[in-house]
Design a protein around this motif. Structure first.
Motif, PDB file in Angstrom:
ATOM      1  N   MET A  23       0.838  -1.204   0.000  1.00 32.55           N
ATOM      2  CA  MET A  23       0.000   0.000   0.000  1.00 32.55           C
ATOM      3  C   MET A  23       0.874   1.256   0.000  1.00 32.55           C
ATOM      4  N   ILE A  24       0.388   2.270  -0.690  1.00 29.44           N
ATOM      5  CA  ILE A  24       1.074   3.554  -0.725  1.00 29.44           C
ATOM      6  C   ILE A  24       0.496   4.432   0.387  1.00 29.44           C
ATOM      7  N   PRO A  25       1.319   4.950   1.271  1.00 29.66           N
ATOM      8  CA  PRO A  25       0.805   5.785   2.364  1.00 29.66           C
ATOM      9  C   PRO A  25       0.331   7.136   1.866  1.00 29.66           C
ATOM     10  N   PRO A  26      -0.433   7.856   2.671  1.00 27.00           N
ATOM     11  CA  PRO A  26      -0.868   9.200   2.285  1.00 27.00           C
ATOM     12  C   PRO A  26       0.319  10.165   2.278  1.00 27.00           C
ATOM     13  N   GLY A  27       0.129  11.300   1.612  1.00 30.69           N
ATOM     14  CA  GLY A  27       1.238  12.235   1.481  1.00 30.69           C
ATOM     15  C   GLY A  27       0.823  13.685   1.553  1.00 30.69           C
ATOM     16  N   LEU A  28       1.847  14.535   1.634  1.00 29.88           N
ATOM     17  CA  LEU A  28       1.696  15.983   1.593  1.00 29.88           C
ATOM     18  C   LEU A  28       2.808  16.548   0.716  1.00 29.88           C
ATOM     19  N   GLY A  42       5.614   4.804 -10.667  1.00 29.92           N
ATOM     20  CA  GLY A  42       6.554   3.749 -10.313  1.00 29.92           C
ATOM     21  C   GLY A  42       7.542   4.198  -9.248  1.00 29.92           C
ATOM     22  N   LEU A  43       7.995   5.453  -9.349  1.00 32.78           N
ATOM     23  CA  LEU A  43       8.921   5.972  -8.335  1.00 32.78           C
ATOM     24  C   LEU A  43       8.228   6.163  -6.992  1.00 32.78           C
ATOM     25  N   VAL A  44       6.966   6.560  -7.020  1.00 34.82           N
ATOM     26  CA  VAL A  44       6.218   6.698  -5.762  1.00 34.82           C
ATOM     27  C   VAL A  44       6.076   5.347  -5.076  1.00 34.82           C
ATOM     28  N   GLY A  45       6.196   4.257  -5.843  1.00 36.85           N
ATOM     29  CA  GLY A  45       6.180   2.923  -5.236  1.00 36.85           C
ATOM     30  C   GLY A  45       7.270   2.705  -4.212  1.00 36.85           C
ATOM     31  N   ASN A  46       8.314   3.547  -4.217  1.00 40.09           N
ATOM     32  CA  ASN A  46       9.350   3.450  -3.191  1.00 40.09           C
ATOM     33  C   ASN A  46       8.821   3.770  -1.799  1.00 40.09           C
TER      34      ASN A  46
END
Length: 441
Positions: free
Chosen positions: A1-6, A73-77
């Motif tokens: 899962m991708i966490p939330p962001g700011l 794909g990079l946000v997958g990090n």
């Protein structure tokens, strides 16, 4: 899962977003919260500070150079982290006039694409309730970009803060914190921006001070609660063909500017990276099949590079039979000489005929598209690359065969073409003034 962001942004450069970003990363890490940092735009200095503050590698996201799939794909990090914090560049909506791969390079593009609410850092110097008008304009500029709230910076007094808060309440904008004027965590700068993280001897102290400063003046739980995001899972990272299977990579204070996503992509493709230090007079590993010289500050270390005979001879031997590629500062070091700011000429490695000077500075800045006339390591002739150029060198001569046709973001031809030179033993030297970010579709 991708966490939330700011997304941490501001109306302009110099408002304090890096101070807030580093303070938040260090403070959250101290609380045991895993934060994945990102940097919007083609900046190769800030990510190293992000990594030092968070303990996680920071990656660049750029809407002009990268398509949507590469960005995702990079946000997958961020998988495995608790929160994403991305730092913007320049002002929130600042980009180029002609859109690129997935936008015009503005930080707002990344916020909209990922669904990350924006925390706007506002320099409150010289104004009070009027600061709210600035915040309101940013909140309404793009319907697809949501303003979570603001952090006030350079606030003169409690009375000053109270007046600004009155204005923010009138327009319905949340204030997450108020940072008083202070200079304790200012970091030294030079002509390309911040001094590199690797050169900061007191970096742990700076980060600790930033963490304490931000934690004392910002409502961090409220910030965390405001985080959001539309990406639930990420596609596999876009494939990056490495320049070779064994890459001799120059890495020290003179050659440090290589985008983290490229290194990660090369390793993911099975390449082995073999670092060496020209400043330590080290030659590229002879077992490598390609040598890559990143950008950096060779002009600040030109005397040491000129004196590094083992490095120079090792590189000259290497290029006889294999490929050597340089970007910006690395390209300059592949030339015959660099004239420093005091007018002193320093011999470089001579792989190419390029000669540059910093005695008379000329700024070269902007996105670049390159249509290759000849192959470079990892990319064939006729490939189109997207990248970014930023340096103050004056080009005295660039006599070798042109490597590419280079155009800027407005499709205007740039005279600096890069260079290519072939050697009788089968080797080839290539170089560009721009840093490659991605191959264009």
């Amino acid at each position: 899962m991708i966490p939330p962001g700011l997304l941490i942004s501001a109306p302009a450069s110099g408002c304090g977003k890096t101070t807030l970003m580093l303070g938040l990363l260090a403070a959250l890490r101290a609380q045991g919260i895993a934060v994945q940092p990102f940097k919007s735009g083609p900046d190769y200095i800030d990510p190293a500070f992000h990594t030092a503050a968070s303990g996680r590698a920071s990656f660049n996201l750029d809407s002009w150079s990268m398509d949507a799939a590469r960005i995702e794909g990079l946000v997958g990090n961020a998988k495995g982290a608790d929160l994403i914090l991305a730092e913007g560049s320049m002002g929130l909506f600042d980009g180029v006039a002609v859109p690129g791969a997935s936008g015009n390079g503005a930080s707002a593009d990344i916020a909209a694409h990922m669904g990350w609410p924006v925390v706007l850092v506002l320099d409150a110097s010289g104004a009070a309730q009027s600061v709210a008008a600035t915040a309101l304009g940013f909140a309404q500029m793009r319907p697809d970009v949501r303003l979570a709230g603001v952090v006030l910076n350079r606030v003169a007094s409690k009375r000053h803060e109270a007046l600004i808060r009155v204005g923010m309440k009138q327009v319905g904008i949340t204030v997450f914190g108020s940072l008083p004027r202070q200079k304790d965590i200012a970091m030294p700068e030079r002509h390309l921006g911040l001094v590199q993280a690797s050169e900061q001897e007191n970096l742990p102290e700076i980060l600790s001070n930033a963490a304490g400063f931000v934690a004392a003046h910002v409502d961090i739980p409220a910030l965390i609660a405001a985080a959001a995001g539309t990406l639930q899972d990420a596609p596999p990272p876009a494939q990056i063909i490495p320049p070779g299977q064994r890459i001799a990579l120059a890495q020290d204070d003179a050659f440090a500017f290589v985008y983290p996503h490229l290194l990660a992509g090369w390793r993911a493709a099975g390449a082995t990276i073999l670092p060496f230090s020209p400043l330590a007079n080290e030659a590229p590993d002879d077992s490598a099949d390609v040598c890559w010289l990143p950008g950096g500050y060779p002009e600040l270390h030109a005397g040491r590079i000129a004196a590094a005979e083992n490095f120079r001879k090792g590189l000259q031997n290497f290029v006889r039979t294999r490929a050597v590629h340089g970007e910006c500062g690395g390209y300059m070091a592949m030339g015959v000489g660099i004239i420093d700011k005091d007018g002193i000429r320093h011999q470089m490695t001579g792989l190419l005929g390029l000669e540059t000077s910093f005695a008379t500075r000329k700024m070269h800045l902007g996105y670049r598209k390159a249509d290759l006339h000849a192959a470079i390591p990892g990319h064939p002739a006729l490939a189109r690359l997207r990248g970014h150029e930023f340096h103050y060198a004056t080009i005295l001569s660039e006599p070798d065969a042109p490597l590419a046709q280079i155009i800027d973001s407005n499709d205007v031809v740039v005279p600096e073409t890069g260079s290519v030179k072939r050697y009788d033993g089968g080797g080839v030297a290539t170089g560009t003034f721009f840093h490659m970010i991605a191959e264009a579709a």
